[in-house]
Design an enzyme around this catalytic site. Sequence first.
Site, PDB file in Angstrom:
ATOM      1  N   LYS A  62     -11.660  -2.010   8.287  1.00 36.97           N
ATOM      2  CA  LYS A  62     -10.958  -3.030   9.065  1.00 36.97           C
ATOM      3  C   LYS A  62     -11.394  -3.003  10.525  1.00 36.97           C
ATOM      4  O   LYS A  62     -11.839  -4.002  11.050  1.00 36.97           O
ATOM      5  CB  LYS A  62      -9.451  -2.834   8.942  1.00 36.97           C
ATOM      6  CG  LYS A  62      -8.997  -3.081   7.502  1.00 36.97           C
ATOM      7  CD  LYS A  62      -7.779  -2.326   7.147  1.00 36.97           C
ATOM      8  CE  LYS A  62      -7.574  -2.205   5.659  1.00 36.97           C
ATOM      9  NZ  LYS A  62      -7.690  -3.431   4.894  1.00 36.97           N
ATOM     10  N   ASP A  95      -0.750   6.530   6.853  1.00 39.51           N
ATOM     11  CA  ASP A  95      -1.900   5.670   6.564  1.00 39.51           C
ATOM     12  C   ASP A  95      -2.059   4.697   7.731  1.00 39.51           C
ATOM     13  O   ASP A  95      -1.209   3.829   7.943  1.00 39.51           O
ATOM     14  CB  ASP A  95      -1.632   4.910   5.245  1.00 39.51           C
ATOM     15  CG  ASP A  95      -2.711   3.876   4.910  1.00 39.51           C
ATOM     16  OD1 ASP A  95      -3.643   3.693   5.706  1.00 39.51           O
ATOM     17  OD2 ASP A  95      -2.608   3.256   3.824  1.00 39.51           O
ATOM     18  N   TRP A 141       0.824  -1.224   0.000  1.00 42.94           N
ATOM     19  CA  TRP A 141       0.000   0.000   0.000  1.00 42.94           C
ATOM     20  C   TRP A 141       0.854   1.268   0.000  1.00 42.94           C
ATOM     21  O   TRP A 141       0.494   2.260  -0.626  1.00 42.94           O
ATOM     22  CB  TRP A 141      -0.987  -0.006   1.172  1.00 42.94           C
ATOM     23  CG  TRP A 141      -1.959  -1.125   1.023  1.00 42.94           C
ATOM     24  CD1 TRP A 141      -2.056  -2.252   1.785  1.00 42.94           C
ATOM     25  CD2 TRP A 141      -2.957  -1.264   0.002  1.00 42.94           C
ATOM     26  NE1 TRP A 141      -3.037  -3.076   1.300  1.00 42.94           N
ATOM     27  CE2 TRP A 141      -3.606  -2.500   0.219  1.00 42.94           C
ATOM     28  CE3 TRP A 141      -3.365  -0.479  -1.071  1.00 42.94           C
ATOM     29  CZ2 TRP A 141      -4.646  -2.962  -0.601  1.00 42.94           C
ATOM     30  CZ3 TRP A 141      -4.397  -0.921  -1.895  1.00 42.94           C
ATOM     31  CH2 TRP A 141      -5.020  -2.154  -1.659  1.00 42.94           C
TER      32      TRP A 141
HETATM   33  C1  PLP Z   1      -2.921  -0.086   4.886  1.00 41.32           C
HETATM   34  C2  PLP Z   1      -3.878   0.014   3.728  1.00 41.32           C
HETATM   35  N1  PLP Z   1      -3.896   1.136   2.985  1.00 41.32           N
HETATM   36  C3  PLP Z   1      -4.720   1.267   1.932  1.00 41.32           C
HETATM   37  C4  PLP Z   1      -5.597   0.264   1.556  1.00 41.32           C
HETATM   38  C5  PLP Z   1      -6.507   0.476   0.384  1.00 41.32           C
HETATM   39  O1  PLP Z   1      -7.793   0.700   0.828  1.00 41.32           O
HETATM   40  P1  PLP Z   1      -9.011   0.965  -0.160  1.00 41.32           P
HETATM   41  O2  PLP Z   1      -9.374  -0.359  -0.748  1.00 41.32           O
HETATM   42  O3  PLP Z   1     -10.059   1.523   0.742  1.00 41.32           O
HETATM   43  O4  PLP Z   1      -8.585   1.932  -1.193  1.00 41.32           O
HETATM   44  C6  PLP Z   1      -5.614  -0.921   2.306  1.00 41.32           C
HETATM   45  C7  PLP Z   1      -6.553  -1.997   1.941  1.00 41.32           C
HETATM   46  O5  PLP Z   1      -6.595  -3.073   2.447  1.00 41.32           O
HETATM   47  C8  PLP Z   1      -4.723  -1.054   3.405  1.00 41.32           C
HETATM   48  O6  PLP Z   1      -4.679  -2.182   4.132  1.00 41.32           O
END
Ligand code: PLP
Length: 364
Positions: A195, A171, A101
């Site tokens: 989550k 994040d 991510w």
């Molecule tokens: C740490 C983290 N950041 C970003 C995301 C992306 O999230 P989204 O699907 O809401 O764009 C995730 C998805 O699992 C994640 O675990």
Amino acid sequence: MRKTFNFSAGPAVLPEVVLQAAADEMMNYKGSDMSVMEISHRSALFQSIIDETEADLREVMNIPDDYEVLFLQGGTSLQFSMIPMNFMRNRKADYILTGYWAKKAYNEAKQYGQINIAASSEDKNYSYIPDCSDLDISRESDYVYMCENNTIYGTKFKDCPNSKGKILVNDISSCFLSEPMNVSDYDMLFGGVQKNLAPAGLVIAIIRKPLISETVMQGTPTMMRYKTHSDKKSLYNTPPTYNIYIVGKVIKWIKSLGGLKKMKELNERKASILYDYLDNSTMFHGVAEKESRSLMNVTFRTESEELDAAFVKAATENNIISIKGHRAVGGMRASIYNAMPIEGVRYLVDFMREFEQSGGNYGK
Ligand SMILES: Cc1ncc(COP(=O)(O)O)c(C=O)c1O
């Protein structure tokens, strides 16, 4: 009581008491004869939901007054574009690469400017958190970016990186409200709620107020400016009302348990049951390096892909849901978010023990 234990990385398990309370109110919220889903986002009834949710979030996270709390859409991934579009003045930024991510955010930011990799653990498939005490940050950098808990790899920062006075953006999607954190160590925290907090479809951003400015990159759409949402108190357009309502209920549940300090205690207790077992098993091994282990996502594997697949199949047949690891890592991953009861972790470990004792021939 549910019969299954859901170890999904997200959307993920929610507290049963919250789901039950939402079900009880489904047809008639506070005597309105309407479901929360049916209530106008401009009504006093909804205003009190969003106000209370924000106030409770501020209370449990101890968010200082000079931070704005925004309820946004577009998933966590839209933030990967909004962050550079709103914060890049010099078209320079530093990214710490600790997983899938963070790398996605980095790749997105590269479209807007010159991005330096301040630290990375890509050399060992992101199985650890690199030392971030003395980062090589570019002088004109607009911000430093990190992802605190790496959902796919099962790692988490234990210390806040030294951003050397630069804006620090974090994040926190997969560790949101899992333990206390010092909000003022960061300039922006953001995370998807799917989550630890609510159904998918809502992102919460906590931003130091002076960073929210009219001055954004040319061409930034109105909906992608933080100023748009802060000016209208997250009601510029129709927000995901039901999600905000569930976030409110989940935070009240956390408060009822004793807040984030207690949450951390419970999460540590759950994670140690699983990690202790992994450290003593001859069949299963933890993937993440010990000092970098996450409390939320536990990654592990056996010696072979065939045995991993046999375990996932047998586990699924025994009410252990979504235990397969992400394809980038393989093996297994148990996401043990706030709402996973300790019984779920004990059930998983008991099953792993039986599987190990059977030599991988469980049920055969
Ligand atoms: C740490 C983290 N950041 C970003 C995301 C992306 O999230 P989204 O699907 O809401 O764009 C995730 C998805 O699992 C994640 O675990």
